[in-house]
Design a protein around this motif. Structure first.
Motif, mmCIF file in Angstrom:
data_model
loop_
_atom_site.group_PDB
_atom_site.id
_atom_site.type_symbol
_atom_site.label_atom_id
_atom_site.label_comp_id
_atom_site.label_asym_id
_atom_site.label_seq_id
_atom_site.Cartn_x
_atom_site.Cartn_y
_atom_site.Cartn_z
ATOM 1 N N GLY A 158 0.778 -1.233 0.000
ATOM 2 C CA GLY A 158 0.000 0.000 0.000
ATOM 3 C C GLY A 158 0.812 1.287 0.000
ATOM 4 N N LYS A 159 2.140 1.169 0.107
ATOM 5 C CA LYS A 159 2.996 2.358 0.054
ATOM 6 C C LYS A 159 3.544 2.518 -1.366
ATOM 7 N N VAL A 160 3.608 3.769 -1.820
ATOM 8 C CA VAL A 160 3.950 4.008 -3.228
ATOM 9 C C VAL A 160 5.089 5.023 -3.360
ATOM 10 N N ASP B 163 -1.484 9.473 -6.121
ATOM 11 C CA ASP B 163 -1.490 9.216 -4.670
ATOM 12 C C ASP B 163 -0.182 8.658 -4.123
ATOM 13 N N ALA B 164 0.924 8.957 -4.777
ATOM 14 C CA ALA B 164 2.216 8.434 -4.301
ATOM 15 C C ALA B 164 2.558 9.017 -2.933
ATOM 16 N N ASP B 165 3.179 8.182 -2.093
ATOM 17 C CA ASP B 165 3.693 8.682 -0.808
ATOM 18 C C ASP B 165 4.898 9.582 -1.055
ATOM 19 N N LEU B 166 5.698 9.222 -2.044
ATOM 20 C CA LEU B 166 6.849 10.039 -2.421
ATOM 21 C C LEU B 166 6.998 10.016 -3.933
ATOM 22 N N LEU B 167 7.059 11.201 -4.520
ATOM 23 C CA LEU B 167 7.366 11.330 -5.945
ATOM 24 C C LEU B 167 8.733 11.991 -6.076
ATOM 25 N N ILE B 168 9.633 11.322 -6.785
ATOM 26 C CA ILE B 168 10.940 11.909 -7.117
ATOM 27 C C ILE B 168 10.844 12.311 -8.583
ATOM 28 N N ILE C 242 9.516 6.256 3.988
ATOM 29 C CA ILE C 242 8.098 6.103 3.662
ATOM 30 C C ILE C 242 7.489 5.201 4.715
ATOM 31 N N LYS C 243 6.567 5.770 5.492
ATOM 32 C CA LYS C 243 5.997 5.021 6.630
ATOM 33 C C LYS C 243 4.631 4.477 6.270
#
Length: 281
Positions: A175-177, A200-205, A280-281
């Motif tokens: 579920g983490k993206v 809905d990404a948790d982190l986008l680079i 990312i938690k």
């Protein structure tokens, strides 16, 4: 505290060519390389092999990290994303298996292997590719999504606009993206496929090599502006944005100024620095 699922560590945040000097200390001078760690299993994966992979390899050795197989996922094979590869310590370890991984249609395994044998032919480098020591497997699945390798992450790829093509990657774990999207030129409109990849990404680079002004004269060079990176983050509803692939002409003072401007518009945004870690938690 919620459990940390994935840790991202930047080993190279520079685009085009590595830079060195007192004005490039804070953000670093090495070209693109990122380590991701699955915190449940302590297994690592690598994105791209710019000059930053040298330090990454040295850190793995210094920490005594052992892993039967290492995946190096490539966005594409331009110089600044492969030039550190001959200096990756783990590639000289006969016990190490390394999977060179790239997704999508267009090239077969032999062609990709050819890129590495060329990179290390005798005119350019003293050690030929097939004498490095590690055992290599070239993985080029002809699909754009699937679960690969011992990391047990779902990987989805999207081919985007860049001279010669490049791929953005979406990594999903419980579920983490995490999305890594560099060397992308959106054009006049933001690329909707990229927005979809980043949803809905948790982190986008995301790449932002240019200012909006610079981008006007750099059409066709294959990169984004700060404004476009933020637009993608807003449109996709991402939780955190890390901007990378800094232009070699952009020094610390310039990037610190840009970071302030970006944070005014998108508070949970940071310009990636070498050795920076994001959890990312």
């Amino acid at each position: 505290g919620r459990y940390i699922m994935i840790k991202v560590k930047f080993y190279g945040t520079r685009g085009s060519i590595s830079v060195c000097g007192p004005k490039f200390q804070e953000f670093g001078g090495n070209t693109t390389c990122i380590q991701i760690t699955d915190m449940k299993t302590n297994r690592i994966g690598i994105f791209d092999a710019g000059t930053g992979i040298r330090d990454l390899g040295n850190d793995l050795v210094a920490s005594g990290h052992e892993q039967d197989q290492i995946f190096i996922v490539f966005t594409h094979f331009h110089w600044d994303h492969i030039q550190g590869f001959p200096f990756f310590t783990k590639a000289y370890d006969p016990k190490q298996k390394i999977n060179i991984f790239t997704m999508g249609k267009g090239k077969n395994n032999d062609e990709i292997k050819g890129l590495f044998t060329t990179l290390m032919q005798s005119e350019y480098f003293p050690v030929p590719f097939d004498k490095m020591g590690a055992s290599f497997e070239f993985m080029h699945p002809d699909v754009l999504s699937g679960i690969f390798g011992p990391l047990q992450v779902k990987i989805t790829a999207n081919r985007h606009n860049h001279p010669g093509g490049a791929y953005g990657y979406r990594i999903e774990r419980e579920g983490k993206v995490l999305v890594f999207c560099t060397d992308i030129e959106h054009g006049d409109e933001i690329d909707q496929n990229v927005v979809e990849l980043c949803k809905d990404a948790d982190l986008l680079i995301h790449d932002a090599q240019y200012t909006s002004e610079e981008l006007k004269v750099k059409k066709g060079w294959g990169h984004s502006s700060y404004e476009q990176a933020i637009q993608v983050a807003e449109m996709a509803g991402v939780k955190q944005l890390a901007i990378t692939h800094h232009d070699p002409d952009h020094d610390d003072e310039f990037l610190l100024g840009m970071e302030k401007q970006c944070q005014e518009r998108f508070p949970n945004c940071v310009l990636a620095r070498e050795k920076m870690e994001i959890e990312i938690k």
